[in-house]
Motif scaffolding. Structure first.
Motif, PDB file in Angstrom:
ATOM      1  N   PHE A   1       3.693   9.530   4.157  1.00 32.31           N
ATOM      2  CA  PHE A   1       4.555   8.808   3.202  1.00 32.31           C
ATOM      3  C   PHE A   1       3.827   7.612   2.580  1.00 32.31           C
ATOM      4  O   PHE A   1       4.142   7.203   1.466  1.00 32.31           O
ATOM      5  N   CYS A   2       2.849   7.063   3.292  1.00 34.22           N
ATOM      6  CA  CYS A   2       2.065   5.945   2.727  1.00 34.22           C
ATOM      7  C   CYS A   2       1.370   6.434   1.454  1.00 34.22           C
ATOM      8  O   CYS A   2       1.391   5.764   0.418  1.00 34.22           O
ATOM      9  N   VAL A   3       0.733   7.609   1.574  1.00 31.47           N
ATOM     10  CA  VAL A   3      -0.017   8.168   0.455  1.00 31.47           C
ATOM     11  C   VAL A   3       0.922   8.453  -0.716  1.00 31.47           C
ATOM     12  O   VAL A   3       0.626   8.122  -1.867  1.00 31.47           O
ATOM     13  N   GLU A   4       2.076   9.034  -0.400  1.00 29.81           N
ATOM     14  CA  GLU A   4       3.013   9.401  -1.465  1.00 29.81           C
ATOM     15  C   GLU A   4       3.359   8.197  -2.332  1.00 29.81           C
ATOM     16  O   GLU A   4       3.417   8.282  -3.543  1.00 29.81           O
ATOM     17  N   CYS A   5       3.586   7.066  -1.687  1.00 32.24           N
ATOM     18  CA  CYS A   5       3.977   5.884  -2.465  1.00 32.24           C
ATOM     19  C   CYS A   5       2.757   5.229  -3.122  1.00 32.24           C
ATOM     20  O   CYS A   5       2.789   4.897  -4.306  1.00 32.24           O
ATOM     21  N   HIS A   6       1.671   5.053  -2.373  1.00 27.29           N
ATOM     22  CA  HIS A   6       0.496   4.357  -2.938  1.00 27.29           C
ATOM     23  C   HIS A   6      -0.152   5.142  -4.069  1.00 27.29           C
ATOM     24  O   HIS A   6      -0.801   4.556  -4.937  1.00 27.29           O
ATOM     25  N   LYS A   7       0.039   6.479  -4.084  1.00 26.19           N
ATOM     26  CA  LYS A   7      -0.446   7.305  -5.198  1.00 26.19           C
ATOM     27  C   LYS A   7       0.076   6.801  -6.536  1.00 26.19           C
ATOM     28  O   LYS A   7      -0.599   6.868  -7.556  1.00 26.19           O
TER      29      LYS A   7
HETATM   30  C1  HEC Z   1       7.705   3.002  -1.027  1.00 25.80           C
HETATM   31  C2  HEC Z   1       6.376   2.565  -1.316  1.00 25.80           C
HETATM   32  C3  HEC Z   1       5.394   2.237  -0.211  1.00 25.80           C
HETATM   33  C4  HEC Z   1       5.132   2.926   0.938  1.00 25.80           C
HETATM   34  C5  HEC Z   1       5.826   4.176   1.468  1.00 25.80           C
HETATM   35  C6  HEC Z   1       4.044   2.237   1.590  1.00 25.80           C
HETATM   36  N1  HEC Z   1       3.657   1.153   0.858  1.00 25.80           N
HETATM   37 FE1  HEC Z   1       2.090  -0.066   1.250  1.00 25.80          FE
HETATM   38  N2  HEC Z   1       2.674  -1.298  -0.255  1.00 25.80           N
HETATM   39  C7  HEC Z   1       3.746  -1.058  -1.105  1.00 25.80           C
HETATM   40  C8  HEC Z   1       3.985  -2.245  -1.904  1.00 25.80           C
HETATM   41  C9  HEC Z   1       5.058  -2.411  -2.975  1.00 25.80           C
HETATM   42  C10 HEC Z   1       3.023  -3.190  -1.516  1.00 25.80           C
HETATM   43  C11 HEC Z   1       2.877  -4.640  -2.030  1.00 25.80           C
HETATM   44  C12 HEC Z   1       3.408  -5.626  -1.011  1.00 25.80           C
HETATM   45  C13 HEC Z   1       4.856  -5.376  -0.665  1.00 25.80           C
HETATM   46  O1  HEC Z   1       5.750  -5.770  -1.404  1.00 25.80           O
HETATM   47  O2  HEC Z   1       5.076  -4.712   0.363  1.00 25.80           O
HETATM   48  C14 HEC Z   1       2.198  -2.549  -0.499  1.00 25.80           C
HETATM   49  C15 HEC Z   1       1.095  -3.127   0.081  1.00 25.80           C
HETATM   50  C16 HEC Z   1       0.351  -2.560   1.094  1.00 25.80           C
HETATM   51  C17 HEC Z   1      -0.833  -3.134   1.676  1.00 25.80           C
HETATM   52  C18 HEC Z   1      -1.562  -4.376   1.157  1.00 25.80           C
HETATM   53  C19 HEC Z   1      -2.672  -3.854   0.205  1.00 25.80           C
HETATM   54  C20 HEC Z   1      -2.187  -3.579  -1.213  1.00 25.80           C
HETATM   55  O3  HEC Z   1      -2.276  -4.472  -2.039  1.00 25.80           O
HETATM   56  O4  HEC Z   1      -1.719  -2.438  -1.504  1.00 25.80           O
HETATM   57  C21 HEC Z   1      -1.223  -2.335   2.696  1.00 25.80           C
HETATM   58  C22 HEC Z   1      -2.408  -2.558   3.615  1.00 25.80           C
HETATM   59  C23 HEC Z   1      -0.282  -1.233   2.747  1.00 25.80           C
HETATM   60  N3  HEC Z   1       0.651  -1.388   1.753  1.00 25.80           N
HETATM   61  C24 HEC Z   1      -0.359  -0.199   3.649  1.00 25.80           C
HETATM   62  C25 HEC Z   1       0.612   0.803   3.750  1.00 25.80           C
HETATM   63  C26 HEC Z   1       0.663   1.768   4.832  1.00 25.80           C
HETATM   64  C27 HEC Z   1      -0.324   1.854   5.983  1.00 25.80           C
HETATM   65  C28 HEC Z   1       1.757   2.546   4.596  1.00 25.80           C
HETATM   66  C29 HEC Z   1       2.319   3.644   5.429  1.00 25.80           C
HETATM   67  C30 HEC Z   1       2.570   3.356   6.806  1.00 25.80           C
HETATM   68  C31 HEC Z   1       2.377   2.068   3.356  1.00 25.80           C
HETATM   69  N4  HEC Z   1       1.649   1.020   2.876  1.00 25.80           N
HETATM   70  C32 HEC Z   1       3.496   2.642   2.791  1.00 25.80           C
HETATM   71  C33 HEC Z   1       4.453   0.100  -1.197  1.00 25.80           C
HETATM   72  C34 HEC Z   1       4.467   1.093  -0.240  1.00 25.80           C
END
Ligand code: HEC
Length: 229
Positions: A204-210
């Motif tokens: 799910f991390c990848v799905e969102c960060h994509k």
């Molecule tokens: C639904 C969307 C979403 C998901 C799912 C998600 N993230 Fe993110 N992530 C964000 C957002 C938005 C930010 C910016 C900071 C914040 O508001 O959380 C962020 C920031 C981060 C950062 C700081 C680096 C950066 O600037 O992107 C890290 C490290 C990170 N996420 C890791 C993870 C990991 C590991 C997972 C899975 C376990 C994950 N994220 C799942 C949306 C997501």
């Protein structure tokens, strides 16, 4: 000890070890209640017992969590950071060793849309993290970590999950710029690594960060909380 053998009891041990760091805010609620926000705790205490919401862990609750202001967040963050670092250490993830000394990219913990309070820091190879939004690509070995804590209804602050990304060699995961995503639970257990052990649990991390492909798959710190250096 493998991370899979670590459970909540280890977490309690970690909490006890670092409680000394939080004594200024010690509350009698539970052994984990090292850091409280006095305003929220007082509001909770004043509420008639029959009207008080259950003080369950924010991670399993659908209740809106208390909102604390910037000054309260700074104090709570300084109080609970040693515990978050100890939890990171408990995970045994070698990449986080000494991460307490890493440069912080946020000026203070800030509230996420999910109600967690977040801080972003990175290892020396991630020094250009801030510039990488529209500048250089970070080198292989760059590690960025996002630590979190959450507010209980009673005003007690508890650790939240920690999110770690590492820049891997080209070809590791072309979907997200070769970032590896790792989730560490609030108890210091490594939940999974993308393209590694228990990778399905963190897909799910990848799905969102994509969706952040325009900014190299990263989301960055909100402008108001970006460290200048
Ligand atoms: C639904 C969307 C979403 C998901 C799912 C998600 N993230 Fe993110 N992530 C964000 C957002 C938005 C930010 C910016 C900071 C914040 O508001 O959380 C962020 C920031 C981060 C950062 C700081 C680096 C950066 O600037 O992107 C890290 C490290 C990170 N996420 C890791 C993870 C990991 C590991 C997972 C899975 C376990 C994950 N994220 C799942 C949306 C997501």
């Amino acid at each position: 000890m493998p991370a899979s053998m670590l459970g909540p009891h280890n977490y309690v041990a970690v909490a006890v070890l670092v409680l000394a760091a939080c004594q200024a805010h010690t509350s009698a609620v539970s052994p984990l209640a090292g850091c409280t926000v006095p305003r929220i705790a007082a509001e909770f205490e004043r509420m008639p017992a029959t009207q008080r919401p259950a003080d369950v862990s924010p991670s399993v609750s659908v209740l809106p969590t208390p909102v604390i202001d910037d000054a309260e967040t700074i104090a709570a963050g300084d109080c609970i950071r040693p515990l978050l670092l100890a939890v990171a250490e408990t995970s045994g993830d070698p990449r986080l060793k000494g991460s307490g000394d890493w440069r912080r990219f946020s000026t203070q913990f800030f509230r996420s849309e999910h109600g967690r309070y977040l801080e972003v820091a990175g290892n020396p190879l991630a020094a250009e993290y801030m510039q990488s939004e529209d500048g250089p690509t970070l080198p292989v070995g760059a590690v960025v970590t996002k630590r979190s804590f959450q507010a209980m209804q009673s005003g007690v602050m508890v650790p939240g999950p920690q999110f770690v990304i590492e820049k891997m060699p080209s070809g590791y995961d072309e979907r997200v710029g070769d970032w590896k995503f790792t989730l560490i639970s609030d108890a210091g257990v490594i939940v999974g690594d993308t393209r590694g052990r228990d990778g399905d649990k963190v897909e799910f991390c990848v799905e969102c960060h994509k969706s952040a492909w325009r900014q190299r798959f990263l989301f960055f710190v909100p402008p108001d909380y970006r460290a200048k250096n």
